[in-house]
Scaffold this motif. Structure first.
Motif, PDB file in Angstrom:
ATOM      1  N   CYS A   1       1.073   3.206  -1.297  1.00  0.00           N
ATOM      2  CA  CYS A   1       0.611   2.695  -2.597  1.00  0.00           C
ATOM      3  C   CYS A   1      -0.905   2.703  -2.696  1.00  0.00           C
ATOM      4  O   CYS A   1      -1.457   2.672  -3.780  1.00  0.00           O
ATOM      5  N   GLU A   2      -1.619   2.772  -1.560  1.00  0.00           N
ATOM      6  CA  GLU A   2      -3.072   2.807  -1.614  1.00  0.00           C
ATOM      7  C   GLU A   2      -3.604   4.117  -2.184  1.00  0.00           C
ATOM      8  O   GLU A   2      -4.766   4.233  -2.518  1.00  0.00           O
ATOM      9  N   HIS A   3      -2.727   5.141  -2.284  1.00  0.00           N
ATOM     10  CA  HIS A   3      -3.174   6.436  -2.784  1.00  0.00           C
ATOM     11  C   HIS A   3      -2.726   6.684  -4.226  1.00  0.00           C
ATOM     12  O   HIS A   3      -3.058   7.698  -4.799  1.00  0.00           O
ATOM     13  N   CYS A   4      -1.990   5.742  -4.797  1.00  0.00           N
ATOM     14  CA  CYS A   4      -1.321   6.072  -6.051  1.00  0.00           C
ATOM     15  C   CYS A   4      -2.260   6.060  -7.250  1.00  0.00           C
ATOM     16  O   CYS A   4      -1.860   6.449  -8.331  1.00  0.00           O
ATOM     17  N   SER A   5      -3.495   5.627  -7.113  1.00  0.00           N
ATOM     18  CA  SER A   5      -4.426   5.734  -8.237  1.00  0.00           C
ATOM     19  C   SER A   5      -5.790   6.221  -7.761  1.00  0.00           C
ATOM     20  O   SER A   5      -6.818   5.817  -8.281  1.00  0.00           O
TER      21      SER A   5
ATOM     22  N   LEU B   1      17.137  -8.818   8.775  1.00  0.00           N
ATOM     23  CA  LEU B   1      15.896  -8.082   8.999  1.00  0.00           C
ATOM     24  C   LEU B   1      15.618  -7.214   7.775  1.00  0.00           C
ATOM     25  O   LEU B   1      15.633  -5.996   7.845  1.00  0.00           O
ATOM     26  N   CYS B   2      15.363  -7.876   6.644  1.00  0.00           N
ATOM     27  CA  CYS B   2      15.088  -7.148   5.401  1.00  0.00           C
ATOM     28  C   CYS B   2      13.578  -6.987   5.259  1.00  0.00           C
ATOM     29  O   CYS B   2      12.917  -7.691   4.472  1.00  0.00           O
ATOM     30  N   ILE B   3      13.022  -6.064   6.039  1.00  0.00           N
ATOM     31  CA  ILE B   3      11.587  -5.836   6.077  1.00  0.00           C
ATOM     32  C   ILE B   3      11.300  -4.339   6.059  1.00  0.00           C
ATOM     33  O   ILE B   3      12.184  -3.518   6.290  1.00  0.00           O
ATOM     34  N   LEU B   4      10.042  -3.995   5.765  1.00  0.00           N
ATOM     35  CA  LEU B   4       9.557  -2.619   5.839  1.00  0.00           C
ATOM     36  C   LEU B   4      10.458  -1.661   5.072  1.00  0.00           C
ATOM     37  O   LEU B   4      10.714  -1.874   3.896  1.00  0.00           O
ATOM     38  N   GLY B   5      10.976  -0.612   5.725  1.00  0.00           N
ATOM     39  CA  GLY B   5      11.791   0.371   5.007  1.00  0.00           C
ATOM     40  C   GLY B   5      13.041  -0.209   4.391  1.00  0.00           C
ATOM     41  O   GLY B   5      13.522   0.277   3.361  1.00  0.00           O
ATOM     42  N   HIS B   6      13.603  -1.254   5.015  1.00  0.00           N
ATOM     43  CA  HIS B   6      14.800  -1.888   4.466  1.00  0.00           C
ATOM     44  C   HIS B   6      14.495  -2.700   3.212  1.00  0.00           C
ATOM     45  O   HIS B   6      15.428  -3.119   2.509  1.00  0.00           O
ATOM     46  N   ASN B   7      13.222  -2.958   2.944  1.00  0.00           N
ATOM     47  CA  ASN B   7      12.830  -3.747   1.771  1.00  0.00           C
ATOM     48  C   ASN B   7      11.896  -2.943   0.863  1.00  0.00           C
ATOM     49  O   ASN B   7      11.015  -3.487   0.215  1.00  0.00           O
ATOM     50  N   THR B   8      12.111  -1.623   0.803  1.00  0.00           N
ATOM     51  CA  THR B   8      11.218  -0.753   0.036  1.00  0.00           C
ATOM     52  C   THR B   8      11.991   0.048  -1.005  1.00  0.00           C
ATOM     53  O   THR B   8      13.039   0.616  -0.702  1.00  0.00           O
ATOM     54  N   ARG B   9      11.465   0.054  -2.220  1.00  0.00           N
ATOM     55  CA  ARG B   9      11.982   0.934  -3.258  1.00  0.00           C
ATOM     56  C   ARG B   9      10.858   1.850  -3.721  1.00  0.00           C
ATOM     57  O   ARG B   9       9.680   1.529  -3.554  1.00  0.00           O
ATOM     58  N   ARG B  10      11.209   2.975  -4.312  1.00  0.00           N
ATOM     59  CA  ARG B  10      10.219   3.942  -4.780  1.00  0.00           C
ATOM     60  C   ARG B  10      10.453   4.276  -6.239  1.00  0.00           C
ATOM     61  O   ARG B  10      11.612   4.396  -6.664  1.00  0.00           O
ATOM     62  N   ASP B  11       9.362   4.446  -6.978  1.00  0.00           N
ATOM     63  CA  ASP B  11       9.515   4.869  -8.364  1.00  0.00           C
ATOM     64  C   ASP B  11       9.545   6.395  -8.428  1.00  0.00           C
ATOM     65  O   ASP B  11       9.514   7.082  -7.399  1.00  0.00           O
ATOM     66  N   SER B  12       9.589   6.916  -9.626  1.00  0.00           N
ATOM     67  CA  SER B  12       9.734   8.366  -9.795  1.00  0.00           C
ATOM     68  C   SER B  12       8.533   9.143  -9.273  1.00  0.00           C
ATOM     69  O   SER B  12       8.635  10.343  -8.993  1.00  0.00           O
TER      70      SER B  12
ATOM     71  N   GLY C   1       7.007   8.278  -6.475  1.00  0.00           N
ATOM     72  CA  GLY C   1       6.942   8.077  -5.032  1.00  0.00           C
ATOM     73  C   GLY C   1       6.172   6.851  -4.596  1.00  0.00           C
ATOM     74  O   GLY C   1       6.011   6.619  -3.393  1.00  0.00           O
ATOM     75  N   ASN C   2       5.686   6.039  -5.544  1.00  0.00           N
ATOM     76  CA  ASN C   2       4.987   4.806  -5.188  1.00  0.00           C
ATOM     77  C   ASN C   2       5.981   3.782  -4.650  1.00  0.00           C
ATOM     78  O   ASN C   2       7.118   3.703  -5.122  1.00  0.00           O
ATOM     79  N   THR C   3       5.554   3.004  -3.681  1.00  0.00           N
ATOM     80  CA  THR C   3       6.460   2.061  -3.034  1.00  0.00           C
ATOM     81  C   THR C   3       6.228   0.628  -3.497  1.00  0.00           C
ATOM     82  O   THR C   3       5.095   0.230  -3.793  1.00  0.00           O
ATOM     83  N   TYR C   4       7.308  -0.153  -3.515  1.00  0.00           N
ATOM     84  CA  TYR C   4       7.289  -1.554  -3.926  1.00  0.00           C
ATOM     85  C   TYR C   4       8.325  -2.308  -3.098  1.00  0.00           C
ATOM     86  O   TYR C   4       9.321  -1.729  -2.660  1.00  0.00           O
ATOM     87  N   PRO C   5       8.120  -3.606  -2.891  1.00  0.00           N
ATOM     88  CA  PRO C   5       9.160  -4.386  -2.209  1.00  0.00           C
ATOM     89  C   PRO C   5      10.378  -4.588  -3.102  1.00  0.00           C
ATOM     90  O   PRO C   5      10.241  -4.768  -4.314  1.00  0.00           O
ATOM     91  N   ILE C   6      11.548  -4.540  -2.493  1.00  0.00           N
ATOM     92  CA  ILE C   6      12.780  -4.833  -3.239  1.00  0.00           C
ATOM     93  C   ILE C   6      12.841  -6.330  -3.552  1.00  0.00           C
ATOM     94  O   ILE C   6      13.126  -6.736  -4.672  1.00  0.00           O
ATOM     95  N   PHE C   7      12.559  -7.144  -2.541  1.00  0.00           N
ATOM     96  CA  PHE C   7      12.579  -8.599  -2.706  1.00  0.00           C
ATOM     97  C   PHE C   7      11.222  -9.179  -2.342  1.00  0.00           C
ATOM     98  O   PHE C   7      10.581  -8.754  -1.383  1.00  0.00           O
ATOM     99  N   ASN C   8      10.800 -10.170  -3.122  1.00  0.00           N
ATOM    100  CA  ASN C   8       9.545 -10.873  -2.868  1.00  0.00           C
ATOM    101  C   ASN C   8       9.759 -12.294  -2.376  1.00  0.00           C
ATOM    102  O   ASN C   8       8.787 -12.998  -2.099  1.00  0.00           O
TER     103      ASN C   8
END
Length: 351
Positions: free
Chosen positions: A146-150, A188-199, A201-208
């Motif tokens: 996400c640091e590269h998305c803008s 263990l809902c962390i890192l890749g298990h807690n990541t979603r991507r938009d169209s 390819g930007n990443t966001y947490p599934i749960f906060n």
């Protein structure tokens, strides 16, 4: 020591690094299945219903934890405990299987993990007994992309290549592995298990956030962890002052490497431990308050593209308080804690 599915995951003599152990946990089929089950649970929304505080009305007896705080709760006194607003932070639950005593923390930095875990375990793990401890880890995501998305480079943001979440998760696993207590990793809902991507390819947490709900039984108290969000009415008591402690505690040497003391377990009251700040914070708040909303996101968040819709408003309320109260002694006279008792209807009353 770390156990999964009733068996030790690593030998006690293992010298592997936290990152290696973390990867083994992320790939463990038992934890993958448990995480899939957790992700299938509908997210619960926690709020204080309208009319609470009126005669005859009651609230759920809950304890809310802000970033860098922790609380150890007795299931005989509390119905649920939880936290939210976590992006690159990680929520940690440690529960004693025998007593039901449960500690919850909102970890935000590897630097607080060693002492922070000791704080959490002080009332959960009785050193005279071989305690079996359930552990749930929720939060953090694959935040590097996400640091590269803008067009903002890693070097411009002074971010390590692995982002913020991975070093924190790695440190937590490393310390759990090295300690003598028996930790049964349940979620263990962390890192890749807690990541979603938009169209794009930007990443966001599934749960906060999450909530741990206690279920009383005849001789013991069990509980379950569920995804959750809290609205402003339920992030209490003393919301703004507790947010300010998160902001300014880095400049108060009494909190170096520690989680912020917040809650008195034995008598079910909030005891907001004092935190000092210097006049610089008032000047800094003036400068930040003049920024646009997107600029505040970039300046004040480790994950500006993953924050909730009220992030900027919460930051501005903190700035306002620091501008109006430049002397910390007005907030914590004689460096005494701010104390809140639970009222008969489940709300909070400041002493």
């Amino acid at each position: 020591m770390i156990f999964v599915g009733g068996s030790p995951l690593f030998s006690s003599s293992s010298s592997s690094q936290g990152s290696e152990n973390l990867q083994a946990l992320l790939e463990h089929p038992v934890l993958i299945s448990a995480t899939d089950s957790f992700k299938a649970i509908p997210e619960r929304k926690i709020s204080v219903p309208e009319g609470s505080g009126l005669e005859g009305s009651t609230q759920i007896k809950h304890v809310y934890i802000f970033q860098r705080e922790y609380a150890t709760v007795d299931p005989a006194l509390v119905e649920l405990v939880g936290t939210d607003e976590a992006t690159t932070c990680v929520g940690l639950v440690i529960r004693n299987q025998k007593t039901g005593m449960t500690s919850v923390a909102h970890m935000d930095s590897p630097e607080i993990v060693d002492f922070g875990l000791a704080q959490m375990l002080s009332l959960v793990a009785d050193p005279r007994l071989d305690a079996e401890l359930d552990v749930h880890l929720i939060g953090g995501y694959e935040d590097t992309s996400c640091e590269h998305c803008s067009g903002i480079s890693v070097s411009d943001r002074h971010i390590e290549p692995e982002g913020y979440s991975f070093p924190l998760c790695s440190k937590i696993v490393e310390v759990l592995h090295k300690r003598q207590e028996i930790f049964h990793i349940q979620t263990l809902c962390i890192l890749g298990h807690n990541t979603r991507r938009d169209s794009d390819g930007n990443t966001y947490p599934i749960f906060n956030g999450f909530v741990f709900l206690f279920t009383s039984q005849v001789e013991t108290s069990t509980g379950s962890v569920k995804p959750a969000t809290f609205d402003r009415s339920s992030r209490c008591p003393d919301e703004i002052v507790r947010r300010i402690r998160v902001t300014v505690s880095c400049g108060d040497p009494s909190w170096n490497g520690k989680l912020l003391e917040t809650y008195d377990t034995h008598i079910d009251r909030f005891q907001i431990a004092p935190c000092s700040w210097v006049p610089y914070w008032r000047r800094h708040a003036f400068i930040l308050q003049k920024l646009s909303d997107p600029e505040i996101l970039l300046k004040c968040s480790t994950s500006p593209y993953a924050e909730g819709p009220d992030f900027v408003d919460n930051e501005r309320r903190v700035f306002d308080y620091l501008i109006q109260h430049p002397n910390w002694k007005d907030t914590f006279p004689m460096r005494k804690p701010r104390i809140f008792h639970r009222s008969a209807d489940g709300g909070w009353i400041k002493c």
